[in-house]
Design an enzyme around this catalytic site. Structure first.
Site, PDB file in Angstrom:
ATOM      1  N   HIS A 125      17.767  37.132  12.293  1.00 45.50           N
ATOM      2  CA  HIS A 125      18.681  36.000  12.266  1.00 45.50           C
ATOM      3  C   HIS A 125      20.048  36.452  12.747  1.00 45.50           C
ATOM      4  CE1 HIS A 125      16.398  32.639  10.769  1.00 45.50           C
ATOM      5  NE2 HIS A 125      15.884  33.368   9.790  1.00 45.50           N
ATOM      6  N   ASP A 171      23.662  32.885  17.249  1.00 44.14           N
ATOM      7  CA  ASP A 171      22.772  31.797  17.628  1.00 44.14           C
ATOM      8  C   ASP A 171      23.306  30.992  18.814  1.00 44.14           C
ATOM      9  OD1 ASP A 171      20.931  32.416  15.720  1.00 44.14           O
ATOM     10  OD2 ASP A 171      21.406  30.761  14.380  1.00 44.14           O
TER      11      ASP A 171
END
Length: 391
Positions: A139, A169
């Site tokens: 992540h 991201d």
């Protein structure tokens, strides 16, 4: 001299056709940016997520705005053939699965480039298509951690602080994928063949930190956290609490901007001193002095005094306040589309502006429409539905 081309109402990517294999986070963000800029994006969703009773109402996931959706079961041969049919007529495919997944489905780069040699095949992963970590989950926080970026975010006396998931991201991931796709398209339009764009969030995060590496090399950045110019170490680049418990953001880095801040605020309050700000040894005392001064008035009082000056001070707004700020409102930084307030497309183009052209679709909302555009008649669409290949 060649006459300028007339304005294109569909945005700078008008006419570009993109197939998006549904995912989460950075892949959809890249597809959203490309759709905002005029690309015709068709999202391939899962048949299990189809809810026909919701068709005609906007889906709440704003990252999916601007495109149409058809639902396909990629585990069926007929469903995979539908995707290959889409690819034949497309300029770009975007996917965000782990390495090897689309290959096992028969929809990997070799499969798709075989049916469309001019295809740009955009891949969004955390660790990239190769390397020791490539097969494993990760992540945003993980990509920041391994690149050194997370180490540099936080206070000197505290632990590293995750900066939401915007750096890995979306900045290092989705935005770099969108750029890569456009660059590869530019090459194809110039006579090149299709290719794979390997956009890895860990690569993008490292790229975003280039300036910090430069400052380290010039002896202008310490490896310790929270002691540097832009990481909260400097008292003239920080946030301060005001009398009402709200905050100001101060970014008076250059000497002339700091001088403006000092002049307009009357800094310092007695008995504090206006110490030399270029000496980091004075920073703790200067921070305390500025904190004491800013606590004497409310956030909006300070903003009224300082915002429209070169002091580089603005109020720290919350999510609800931000769209109402006069500057953001004047520029239309936030817009309301299909009843949902959201950030507007960016960047801005003088001749071919981007736009939100449709609200986020529900999975499968445009299945028949998209298949009909591919030349499938009603009987074949019905058979595909009956076999569960599409929904």
């Amino acid at each position: 001299m060649t006459a300028p081309r007339p304005a294109a109402p569909g945005g700078p990517l008008h006419g570009v056709r993109i197939v998006e294999l549904a995912g989460i986070g950075p892949g959809p963000f890249a597809a959203m940016v490309l759709a905002d800029l005029g690309a015709d994006v068709v999202r391939v969703d899962r048949v299990a997520e189809v809810r026909p009773e919701r068709f005609g109402t906007p889906h709440p996931d704003l990252l999916n705005r601007g495109r149409r959706s058809l639902a396909v079961d990629l585990k069926t041969a007929a469903g995979r053939e539908v995707v290959r049919d889409l690819v034949r007529a497309a300029d770009v495919l975007v996917e965000g699965f782990r390495p090897g997944v689309t290959e096992r489905l028969g929809l990997g780069p070799e499969d798709c480039l075989a049916v469309n040699p001019r295809l740009v095949y955009g891949r969004m992963t955390g660790w990239g298509q190769d390397g020791p970590n490539a097969p494993y989950a990760g992540h945003d926080i993980d990509y920041l951690a391994l690149t050194g970026v997370l180490h540099g975010i936080g206070r000197a006396d505290g632990p590293p602080v995750p900066p939401m998931n915007l750096v890995g991201d979306f900045g290092g991931g989705g935005m770099l994928l969108a750029l890569g796709v456009v660059c590869a398209l530019f090459d194809v339009r110039g006579g090149g063949t299709g290719q794979v764009v390997d956009a890895a969030m860990v690569d993008g995060v490292a790229l975003l930190s280039t300036m910090i590496h430069s400052l380290r090399g010039m002896g202008m950045w310490q490896d310790s956290r929270g002691v540097n110019m832009f990481d909260g170490g400097a008292p003239f680049y920080d946030t301060y609490e005001c009398a009402d418990g709200k905050y100001l953001a101060v970014g008076a880095v250059e000497p002339q901007f700091y001088a403006e801040l000092v002049r307009r605020t009357g800094f310092p309050l007695a008995p504090d001193e206006a110490l030399d700000r270029t000496d980091p040894a004075n920073w703790p005392a200067l921070r305390q002095a500025w904190a004491r001064l800013f606590r004497t008035r409310s956030r909006d009082d300070w903003a009224g005094l300082l915002e429209h000056t070169d002091a580089c001070v603005v109020p720290v707004l919350d999510w609800r306040e931000a769209p109402r700020h006069p500057h953001l409102a004047a520029r239309g930084v936030f817009v309301t589309h299909a009843g949902a307030e959201q950030p507007a497309p960016a960047p801005r183009f003088s001749r071919t502006p981007g736009a939100i052209r449709r609200p986020p679709p529900h999975p499968g909302e445009h299945t028949d429409e998209v298949l009909a555009e591919l030349g499938l008649d009603a009987d074949r669409i019905g058979r595909l539905r009956g076999d569960g290949a599409v929904a």
